[in-house]
Design an enzyme around this catalytic site. Structure first.
Site, PDB file in Angstrom:
ATOM      1  CB  SER A 148      11.654 -28.173  -9.955  1.00 31.36           C
ATOM      2  OG  SER A 148      11.467 -29.197 -10.772  1.00 31.36           O
ATOM      3  CG  LEU A 184      13.350 -32.572 -31.309  1.00 33.09           C
ATOM      4  CD1 LEU A 184      13.007 -33.106 -32.724  1.00 33.09           C
ATOM      5  CD2 LEU A 184      13.320 -33.879 -30.635  1.00 33.09           C
ATOM      6  CG  ASN A 225      15.097 -35.747 -21.878  1.00 28.61           C
ATOM      7  OD1 ASN A 225      14.971 -34.766 -21.136  1.00 28.61           O
ATOM      8  ND2 ASN A 225      14.139 -36.372 -22.470  1.00 28.61           N
ATOM      9  CG  HIS A 235       9.375 -37.711 -21.165  1.00 25.22           C
ATOM     10  ND1 HIS A 235       9.127 -36.547 -21.898  1.00 25.22           N
ATOM     11  CD2 HIS A 235       8.289 -38.463 -21.031  1.00 25.22           C
ATOM     12  CE1 HIS A 235       8.060 -36.333 -22.201  1.00 25.22           C
ATOM     13  NE2 HIS A 235       7.226 -37.623 -21.884  1.00 25.22           N
TER      14      HIS A 235
HETATM   15  C1  GAR Z   1       9.946 -31.988 -15.898  1.00 22.91           C
HETATM   16  O1  GAR Z   1       8.706 -32.687 -15.605  1.00 22.91           O
HETATM   17  C2  GAR Z   1      10.561 -32.800 -17.138  1.00 22.91           C
HETATM   18  O2  GAR Z   1      10.674 -33.964 -16.828  1.00 22.91           O
HETATM   19  C3  GAR Z   1       9.845 -32.396 -18.368  1.00 22.91           C
HETATM   20  O3  GAR Z   1       9.530 -30.912 -18.064  1.00 22.91           O
HETATM   21  C4  GAR Z   1       9.587 -30.625 -16.666  1.00 22.91           C
HETATM   22  C5  GAR Z   1      10.614 -29.582 -16.394  1.00 22.91           C
HETATM   23  O4  GAR Z   1      10.441 -29.427 -15.097  1.00 22.91           O
HETATM   24  N1  GAR Z   1      10.712 -32.604 -19.570  1.00 22.91           N
HETATM   25  C6  GAR Z   1       9.837 -33.119 -20.438  1.00 22.91           C
HETATM   26  O5  GAR Z   1       8.791 -33.092 -20.698  1.00 22.91           O
HETATM   27  C7  GAR Z   1      10.705 -33.331 -21.786  1.00 22.91           C
HETATM   28  N2  GAR Z   1      10.115 -33.907 -22.733  1.00 22.91           N
HETATM   29  P1  GAR Z   1      11.785 -28.366 -14.149  1.00 22.91           P
HETATM   30  O6  GAR Z   1      12.045 -27.164 -15.294  1.00 22.91           O
HETATM   31  O7  GAR Z   1      10.920 -27.881 -12.974  1.00 22.91           O
HETATM   32  O8  GAR Z   1      12.806 -29.268 -14.165  1.00 22.91           O
END
Ligand code: GAR
Length: 187
Positions: A13, A92, A107, A109
């Site tokens: 997303s 990582l 990144n 988070h």
């Molecule tokens: C997001 O919330 C991102 O911040 C998180 O994974 C999700 C991906 O959503 N990332 C982490 O947790 C990194 N440690 P998406 O695939 O719908 O963009």
């Protein structure tokens, strides 16, 4: 425009939000390539819908993480990628990529780092009972969700409602990532 590659392992997303911001003219960039370590992830479907090339590699098929990342770098060079944008890439980054793209990997988070790094940051925040969590955009280093912070926004936890809290966080992610990248690429 700044040439970027988006790395993702899941739904994508954030990738889609960035691509839509680009198409609206809100971010002067082009997503040259989507890189995934999960060939079945929904981000692949999203990328294809936008006509963006996908590099889907299974890290297990490489002798080492260094070899896996070296293959990615070869592909990034073909597209003249300038910035690596991690968007739910659950792996990582090693010295191989960090050395190839110094200060050019970012990144996002779903917490106010340094609180709740790693997996399921939203679940961690709810389990801890915090009333406010949020979103962080940061430069990537060798650690897990460490590295200098670029931007943050606070998001209130909706008591006992994980789904609503998660939706609110995702909404803020999509806004914050576009804004933070715009500022980075302009400077
Ligand atoms: C997001 O919330 C991102 O911040 C998180 O994974 C999700 C991906 O959503 N990332 C982490 O947790 C990194 N440690 P998406 O695939 O719908 O963009």
């Amino acid at each position: 425009p700044t040439k970027i590659a988006v790395f993702a392992s899941g739904s994508g997303s954030n990738f889609q939000a960035l691509q839509e911001a680009i198409e609206r003219g809100e971010l002067h960039a082009t997503v040259e390539l989507v890189v995934t370590d999960k060939p079945d992830a929904f981000v692949v479907t999203r990328a294809k819908k936008f006509g963006i090339p996908v590099l889907a590699l299974n890290p297990k098929e490489f002798a080492s993480k260094a070899a896996y990342e070296a293959t990615i770098i070869e592909e990034l060079r073909k597209y003249d990628v300038e910035w690596i944008v991690l968007a739910g890439y659950m792996r990582l980054i090693s010295e191989v990529l960090l050395t190839a793209y110094p200060q050019h990997i970012v990144n996002i988070h779903p917490s106010l780092l340094p609180s709740f790094p790693g997996k399921d940051a939203i679940g961690q925040a709810m389990a801890h009972g915090v009333k406010v969590t949020g979103v962080t955009v940061h430069f990537v280093d060798a650690g897990m969700d460490t590295g200098p912070i670029i931007a943050q926004v606070a998001v209130p936890v909706i008591d006992g409602d994980r789904e609503a809290t998660e939706a609110a966080i995702h909404k803020e992610e999509h806004i914050l990532y576009t804004k933070a990248l715009r500022q980075l690429f302009e400077s």
